[in-house]
Structure formats: C-alpha cells, structure tokens
Motif scaffolding. Structure first.
Motif, PDB file in Angstrom:
ATOM      1  N   LEU A   1      49.179 -10.299  21.829  1.00  0.00           N
ATOM      2  CA  LEU A   1      50.411 -10.805  22.278  1.00  0.00           C
ATOM      3  C   LEU A   1      51.449  -9.953  22.188  1.00  0.00           C
ATOM      4  CD1 LEU A   1      50.364 -14.618  21.310  1.00  0.00           C
ATOM      5  CD2 LEU A   1      49.395 -13.728  23.240  1.00  0.00           C
ATOM      6  N   ALA A   2      51.707  -9.282  21.182  1.00  0.00           N
ATOM      7  CA  ALA A   2      52.751  -8.271  20.987  1.00  0.00           C
ATOM      8  C   ALA A   2      52.676  -7.016  22.039  1.00  0.00           C
ATOM      9  CB  ALA A   2      52.572  -7.789  19.499  1.00  0.00           C
TER      10      ALA A   2
ATOM     11  N   LEU B   1      60.472  -0.974  17.987  1.00  0.00           N
ATOM     12  CA  LEU B   1      60.996  -0.901  16.635  1.00  0.00           C
ATOM     13  C   LEU B   1      60.232  -1.805  15.717  1.00  0.00           C
ATOM     14  CD1 LEU B   1      64.698  -0.003  17.138  1.00  0.00           C
ATOM     15  CD2 LEU B   1      63.033   1.562  16.353  1.00  0.00           C
ATOM     16  N   GLN B   2      60.131  -2.831  16.012  1.00  0.00           N
ATOM     17  CA  GLN B   2      59.356  -3.873  15.143  1.00  0.00           C
ATOM     18  C   GLN B   2      58.081  -3.599  15.291  1.00  0.00           C
ATOM     19  OE1 GLN B   2      61.813  -5.100  13.428  1.00  0.00           O
ATOM     20  NE2 GLN B   2      61.331  -7.265  13.503  1.00  0.00           N
ATOM     21  N   HIS B   3      57.301  -3.348  16.220  1.00  0.00           N
ATOM     22  CA  HIS B   3      55.960  -3.250  16.290  1.00  0.00           C
ATOM     23  C   HIS B   3      55.444  -1.865  15.750  1.00  0.00           C
ATOM     24  CE1 HIS B   3      52.052  -4.320  17.965  1.00  0.00           C
ATOM     25  NE2 HIS B   3      51.891  -3.022  18.531  1.00  0.00           N
TER      26      HIS B   3
ATOM     27  N   ARG C   1      53.465  -2.353  12.413  1.00  0.00           N
ATOM     28  CA  ARG C   1      52.629  -3.424  12.481  1.00  0.00           C
ATOM     29  C   ARG C   1      51.364  -3.184  11.410  1.00  0.00           C
ATOM     30  NH1 ARG C   1      52.455   0.159  16.522  1.00  0.00           N
ATOM     31  NH2 ARG C   1      50.587   1.224  17.024  1.00  0.00           N
ATOM     32  N   SER C   2      50.908  -1.693  11.285  1.00  0.00           N
ATOM     33  CA  SER C   2      49.771  -1.462  10.344  1.00  0.00           C
ATOM     34  C   SER C   2      50.167  -1.483   8.978  1.00  0.00           C
ATOM     35  CB  SER C   2      49.244   0.047  10.792  1.00  0.00           C
ATOM     36  OG  SER C   2      50.409   1.064  10.577  1.00  0.00           O
TER      37      SER C   2
ATOM     38  N   ARG D   1      53.423   5.590   6.995  1.00  0.00           N
ATOM     39  CA  ARG D   1      52.408   5.151   8.315  1.00  0.00           C
ATOM     40  C   ARG D   1      53.234   4.276   9.517  1.00  0.00           C
ATOM     41  NH1 ARG D   1      48.947   1.042   5.330  1.00  0.00           N
ATOM     42  NH2 ARG D   1      47.722   1.174   7.568  1.00  0.00           N
ATOM     43  N   TRP D   2      54.320   4.236   9.333  1.00  0.00           N
ATOM     44  CA  TRP D   2      55.058   3.681  10.383  1.00  0.00           C
ATOM     45  C   TRP D   2      54.944   4.513  11.729  1.00  0.00           C
ATOM     46  CZ3 TRP D   2      60.400   1.723   8.304  1.00  0.00           C
ATOM     47  CH2 TRP D   2      60.184   0.453   7.408  1.00  0.00           C
TER      48      TRP D   2
END
Length: 448
Positions: free
Chosen positions: A224-225, A254-256, A259-260, A279-280
């Motif tokens: 969905l993201a 920036l938010q996604h 995710r990891s 890891r961003w």
C-alpha cells in the motif's frame, strides 16, 4: 494439500491487494453502478477461492478476476433487464491479452471527451471519487473503499469514528451519487484543482495504512505504501506547479526511507531512536528533501509540506541525539494551524517532551484524555513520559492500557517489552486485545 491451499490463499490475498481497485474501477466505468461493481468484484474473488485450488493460480490474476467480474455483471444486468445498450457495453468489456501496463504518462481523455490529463486507471478512479458535490470526508472514504478495498472498519479508524458511523456515511454518499446522477468520469484538466485536496487526502491515508496497519500481526503493509508513492509521483507530474503535491510525495519518501529498520527479524517493533540509521534509504531521503525544498520555494505552505519538514528533521539527523526536537515542536504548532486536532497535539506533546523534558510533554498529553479516549498511542505516550520520570507504577498502568488497545501484533509485542522492563515479578505483562475505535492520522514521532 494444506500447503497448496495456503499458497492459493496467499495468492488470492495478494490479488485482492493488487487488483481490487482496478477491477472495481473497470466495472464502475462500464455499468455506472458502484454497488453492482463492488458486489461483482466480491463474487469474482469468491470464485477464485473456489476454483484456483483446483485449476491453479492464473498467470495474470487481474485479467482473470476482471473477466469473472464482468461475466457476473453481465448476468446481473441481463436478469435486471436494464437495457440493451448497457448490456452491450458490459459484454464488450475487453480484457487485454497482455498484462496491463502501468501508465506513467499524463495524457488521457475523460468520459465526456475532454482532455483530463489522467491516464493511470487507479488515479482516474481517485479523481472520479473526489467529486466536489460530495463532502470532503465522503470523497476520501469512498475512494479508499473503492481504491484498495479497505474495510469500513479500517476507514473508520482513519477518521477516528465508529464503524457504524462510517458505514452510514458510505451508504449516504452512494445514494447521493445515484440520486444526483453524478457521472463516473474524470473532469477536464482545468477542473482538476477543485479535486486536488481530496486526492491528496486519499493518497495520504492510503500510505498511512501501509505505514502503520490498522490491525493484524504486521506493523506495515508495504504494498500500500509503495502504491501511494507511485500515485503521488504521477500526481506531481500531472500538477507540477502544486506545492502540496510535491510536499506529500516528499513526506511519503522520507517516511518510507525507514521501512527496513522499523521492524526486527521477528517482526518486533523498533523505536525511532533505536533504528539503524545506516540502513535508511539515502536516495529516498535525498529525493524527499529536494522535493521539499522546491515546494517551499513556491512560498505557498500547506500541511503536507509542514509534515514533510518534520520528517526531514528526523531523516537528516545522523544520530537520534542530533534530532532538533525544538524545531519539530515548532513545526507541529504550524501544522496545528492547518490541521487542528488532538492527534497533532499528541505529536507536539512528544516533541515538547523530548525538547523540554518529560514533565512538559506529559502535561500536554494529559489534556487529550477526553479527545483521544480509546486511542492506544495516548496511553503509550503517557507511559513513556512516566517511565522517564521514574513513576514506574503509573507507567505500568498506562502501558497496560495501551496494550489492551493496540491492534497489531508488533505494537503489542513492543508494549509488553516496555512493560516488562519496569514491572515487578508479580505484575502480569499480558492483557487482552480490546477492539476500540481510533487510528491516528499520523504516528507520533517518538514512536516508530
């Protein structure tokens, strides 16, 4: 046999997430009947559950489902004898021999023959749902229901209302569409701006459901993201001079980018200050900050640009202790000017608590008790402040309340860990999962 059934169940669930919106959109475009389209799409998925275990999962599930839904619509229309012309339209609905291509262009023609600029089917659907004669919340809710098949309960939590209230709203808006004869088509390009605010709201809430799922074992629903980001990119191409479109895409990127790092190997939730920043996704952060800077240069601020600026404060801090919480608290004050509400105030309380100390943050959070009753992030935030103040017994009570309200397994696991860190051996760290109303429009920034 069980393994095969599990594989088919997974395939059907994946197809639902990926194909629901396009199947429903196609049927609405042909039949003009929202309820019929949803019912026939549901029938197609039910048929898939029955036949795919026997016949195997088709190479192109979306085409299979569209054909099955079309056939069901033809049967329904024939029995209802609604007219030969509409029946011919439904019967002539073609399913392409090749997989459907995701269009990245912006050329297109609406149902009235005018140039709309919207070629992507799913983005067309969103613009169609966001008709200006409908109330803003009705536009957004209808698009979320039709776009990805979000349940009424999930949409209700996004708006912090009860499921019954949202169900009534959806019934009313469909009734209004039928009574007023609102057409299923995208307006010409010069009329798109009057629908832009609602379209932005749909993409924002679509991403938010992917970023922080309403319920289930997993914290995130990445598909969905990713879809929200894809549509936001198309919207920016379609409306290159709209700073809020750029601000929204910047926010999502920036938010996604984190995710990891938001979940551990076993799915456990990792707080923002404990995430491995190496890891961003640096490419996403760079793109997001560049988009934000371009939007801000247009000097037409809006809520998505402000939220993107908040996300940038987090994303560009090399270490958690480098985060400029004072600036973030100020940005939440600015956001409150655009979007007043208790969730924004709770986010500001987190920022104030980090900038000025937990006592100041707790004082702000305590003011929201009535407005955010049943919303698990309020007691979770209060518990964190109380823990930092050394008020462990009160923190235990607050963590237990948050645990009872949390909807995802990842959040419950995190809250149990926090509670166990301050609990005496005789204090139980388990609590029932209580279904209550309420889901944030944004996750408080002190949370993952």
């Amino acid at each position: 046999m069980t393994g095969q059934q599990d594989a088919v169940g997974t395939a059907v669930a994946q197809a639902f997430r990926d194909e629901w919106g396009s199947v429903v959109a196609t049927l609405i475009r042909v039949t003009g009947d929202w309820d019929l389209a949803e019912e026939c799409a549901q029938d197609a998925f039910a048929l898939a559950v029955r036949t795919w275990p026997r016949d195997g999962v088709p190479d192109r599930p979306g085409a299979w489902l569209t054909t099955a839904a079309r056939n069901r619509a033809v049967d329904r229309l024939r029995r209802a004898a609604v007219g030969a012309e509409k029946l011919r339209e439904a019967a002539s609905l073609a399913v392409p021999d090749e997989p459907v291509t995701v269009h990245s262009g912006v050329s297109g023609v609406d149902g009235a023959g005018g140039v709309s600029g919207v070629e992507d089917d799913r983005l067309r659907l969103i613009f169609t749902c966001c008709h200006p004669s409908l109330a803003f919340e009705a536009q957004v809710a209808l698009a979320l229901r039709t776009l990805v098949g979000l349940s009424t309960a999930e949409i209700a939590r996004a708006f912090l209302v009860s499921e019954s209230t949202m169900s009534q709203r959806l019934v009313r808006v469909k009734r209004k569409i039928r009574a007023a004869g609102i057409p299923y088509r995208v307006p010409p390009a010069h009329l798109l701006p009057e629908r832009t605010a609602a379209v932005l709201g749909v993409l924002y809430l679509l991403f938010n459901e992917g970023y922080s799922a309403s319920e289930g074992d997993d914290l995130q629903r990445p598909n969905l993201a990713v879809e929200a980001i894809r549509l936001a990119r198309l919207l920016c191409t379609l409306l290159p001079d709209e700073p809020e479109a750029a601000g929204l895409l910047a926010l999502l990127l920036l938010q996604h980018a984190r995710r990891s790092t938001r979940n551990g190997p076993d799915g456990e939730l990792i707080p923002l200050d404990e995430q491995d920043r190496s890891r961003w996704d640096t490419a996403a952060i760079t793109e997001g900050t560049t988009l934000l800077e371009g939007a801000l240069r247009q000097r037409s601020p809006g809520p998505y640009q402000v939220q993107a600026a908040i996300a940038a404060c987090h994303a560009t801090a090399a270490r958690a202790e480098d985060t400029d919480w004072r600036q973030i608290a100020g940005l939440y004050l600015e956001l409150h000017r655009f979007r007043p509400g208790p969730v924004v105030e709770l986010n500001r309380a987190v920022a104030v608590g980090m900038a000025a100390g937990p006592e100041a943050g707790l004082a702000l959070a305590d003011r929201l008790t009535e407005d955010l009753a049943g919303y698990h992030l309020l007691p979770a935030t209060r518990a964190d402040f109380l823990r930092r103040l050394g008020r462990d017994e009160e923190a235990q009570v607050a963590y237990t309340e948050a645990l009872a309200l949390a909807r995802t397994g990842a959040e419950r696991s995190y809250l149990r860990r926090r509670l166990s860190e301050i609990s005496s051996p005789e204090v139980s760290v388990s609590a029932p999962s209580v279904r209550r109303e309420g889901k944030p429009a944004r996750t408080p920034e002190g949370q993952p």
